[in-house]
Design an enzyme around this catalytic site. Structure first.
Site, PDB file in Angstrom:
ATOM      1  CE  LYS A  79      -4.017   1.892   2.500  1.00 18.70           C
ATOM      2  NZ  LYS A  79      -4.897   1.708   3.669  1.00 18.70           N
ATOM      3  CB  SER A 154      -8.251   3.486   2.482  1.00 19.66           C
ATOM      4  OG  SER A 154      -7.415   2.914   3.481  1.00 19.66           O
ATOM      5  CB  SER A 178      -8.482   0.615   5.340  1.00 24.51           C
ATOM      6  OG  SER A 178      -9.248   1.767   5.218  1.00 24.51           O
TER       7      SER A 178
HETATM    8  N1  GLN Z   1     -13.370   3.752   5.994  1.00 23.47           N
HETATM    9  C1  GLN Z   1     -12.745   4.159   7.208  1.00 23.47           C
HETATM   10  C2  GLN Z   1     -12.475   5.645   7.163  1.00 23.47           C
HETATM   11  O1  GLN Z   1     -12.807   6.221   6.195  1.00 23.47           O
HETATM   12  C3  GLN Z   1     -11.516   3.377   7.465  1.00 23.47           C
HETATM   13  C4  GLN Z   1     -10.272   3.917   6.893  1.00 23.47           C
HETATM   14  C5  GLN Z   1      -9.072   3.081   7.205  1.00 23.47           C
HETATM   15  O2  GLN Z   1      -9.180   2.034   7.861  1.00 23.47           O
HETATM   16  N2  GLN Z   1      -7.904   3.579   6.803  1.00 23.47           N
HETATM   17  O3  GLN Z   1     -11.951   6.219   8.055  1.00 23.47           O
END
Ligand code: GLN
Length: 481
Positions: A79, A154, A178
């Protein structure tokens, strides 16, 4: 046979048996990437030349009969919020568009030490803020199962790359879901270990008390392999735990039924907040039957503070985000605005140009929640509720091995739909954020499909009981295959 469709552990076996070389394996993946990338867009930056050199180094080791590390020449996607020395690391943001880190994150050093090959940097929501990989400055990633749908986020690039056979393994980060949610959307396994299990040194922070590196694979055995390669105490990360030092050793003998006698909790609050799609619920009910038929003991429990989890997460996360983002000032590194007259204007123009809408929204929410007079009412209260949520989980884990839920209340959806309503987007994190608030471990395992779209089962375990989650995942996988 298309070698790229094998599980990571199967590829590893072929390398160790000298059926294929690391270079052949890498070239097959590069070919696959070239074929599918124009459509999928799972990668921001590729690392082909360095990767080929690495493959040759590993093949040399094989030729000399030297022992190989756990990742034995496997190509791995990283990532793009994890620092890679001399390899661009953007966080999918304009502000870091040309940022080249001078050092490797600890997880990258561990991958190298285990003879894994970093093949490229995968796409994400800008600074990992989002759940669909649509907020990337480098354009969205598509779901390999259905290209009209988002891959989740994400870490959508990592999940899609594994799903599309571009890599067998990948790293992501999970602040509120994410890793698990995109794994669920792309039909792969995604594991977020306990907070403190994987070093975050060199992982660009979103919200430090919630962030954790996680792993993607095609099955639970793959996820375990990747986890063992990157876990371990790291004195460079003050939140790294000494408890992470031992590899998770699990007897992989196919005949063992790990579900026999396992105590499984189902929170009644999750049942009440169930998904609107009946078929998604049916998938979950079927999974419960699999656990029951394999000898697990299922009990309904209560996590009374769960209903506050989303609000608590979005306050704490935004506060930490607003503080973390202050380092992007146009002076030390990253994008700098060309036009400005004063120092204030330099900051303002740089950040206005460099950050996307969602990042700005969270900086504003966090700054507001931390402002004088409000911090008591919002931030400090959220911290207290966080403790209550953690205590709810402690009570359940005092006499249960795992908790089961869906990974996501909704199926993968079309581009440019949910993203237009930030609150709807935040609500989709319902099942995943409590785990981060309590620092627990959790994994999403594919359960099947509804309307051709994957649905993931979330298996949650207590802190440093990652082995329970993995055993439950292995047991479930074996029972359904
Ligand atoms: N969807 C969650 C957010 O928008 C999780 C994001 C993540 O785990 N980086 O914060």
């Amino acid at each position: 046979m298309d070698i790229t469709s094998l599980k990571a552990w199967e590829m590893k076996e072929k390398i160790l048996n000298k059926e294929i070389s690391s270079r052949e394996l890498l070239e097959a993946h590069i070919k696959k990437i070239e074929e599918v990338e124009p459509e999928i867009n799972a990668f921001i930056t590729l690392n082909k030349e360095e990767a080929l050199k690495e493959a040759e180094r590993i093949d040399e080791k094989i030729k000399n009969n030297e022992e190989l590390g756990l990742l034995a020449g496997l190509p791995i996607g990283i990532k793009d919020n994890i620092a890679t020395k001399n390899l661009r690391t953007t966080c999918a943001s304009k502000i870091l568009e040309n940022f080249i880190p001078p050092y490797n994150a600890t997880v990258i050093e561990k991958i190298k030490a285990n003879d894994g090959i970093v093949i490229g940097k995968t796409n994400l929501d800008e600074f990992a803020m989002g759940g669909s990989t649509e907020t990337s400055y480098f354009g969205p990633t598509k779901n390999p199962i259905n290209k009209n749908m988002v891959p989740g986020g994400s870490s959508g690039g990592s999940a899609a790359a594994v799903g599309a056979n571009e890599v067998p393994l990948a790293l992501g980060t999970d602040t509120g879901g994410s890793v698990r949610q995109p794994a669920s959307f792309c039909g792969v396994v995604g594991l977020k270990p306990t907070y403190g299990m994987i070093s975050r040194y060199g992982v660009i922070p979103m919200a430090n008390t919630l962030d954790q590196v996680g792993v993607f694979g095609r099955d639970v055995k793959d996820a375990l392999l990747m986890l063992n390669a990157v876990t371990g105490y790291d004195m460079k990360d003050s939140t790294s735990s000494k408890k992470s030092d031992l590899p998770i050793s699990i007897d992989l003998n196919e005949r063992i039924n790990y579900l026999e006698g396992m105590t499984v909790a189902i929170p009644k609050e999750y049942i009440e907040l169930g998904p609107s799609n009946k078929e998604v619920q049916a998938q979950f009910d079927n999974a419960l039957k699999v656990f029951e038929n394999s000898g697990a003991k299922i009990e309904i429990v209560s996590l009374p503070h769960l209903e506050y989890a989303l609000e608590t997460y979005y306050i704490i996360m935004s506060c930490e985000v607003s503080s973390n983002m202050s380092r992007y000032d146009g002076i030390r590194f990253g994008h700098r605005a060309e036009e400005y007259n004063t120092l204030d204007e330099l900051y303002k123009n740089t950040r206005t140009e460099g950050f996307g809408e969602e990042v700005k929204r969270r900086i504003m929410v966090g700054t507001y929640a931390l402002s004088k007079g409000l911090a008591e009412e919002s931030y400090k209260k959220a911290l207290k509720v966080r403790t209550l949520i953690k205590q709810d989980f402690d009570r359940v884990f005092a006499n249960h091995d795992i908790i089961l839920s869906l990974a996501s209340p909704i199926l993968p959806y079309e581009f440019n739909s949910v993203i237009n309503d930030p609150i709807e987007m935040y609500k989709a994190d319902l099942y995943t954020v409590p785990v981060n608030l309590a620092g627990l471990c959790s994994m999403s395992v594919p359960m099947g499909t509804v309307d051709g779209l994957p649905v993931g089962l979330q298996i949650i375990g207590d802190r440093f009981k990652d082995a329970n989650v993995i055993k439950a995942g292995l047991g479930y996988e074996r029972a359904v295959l």
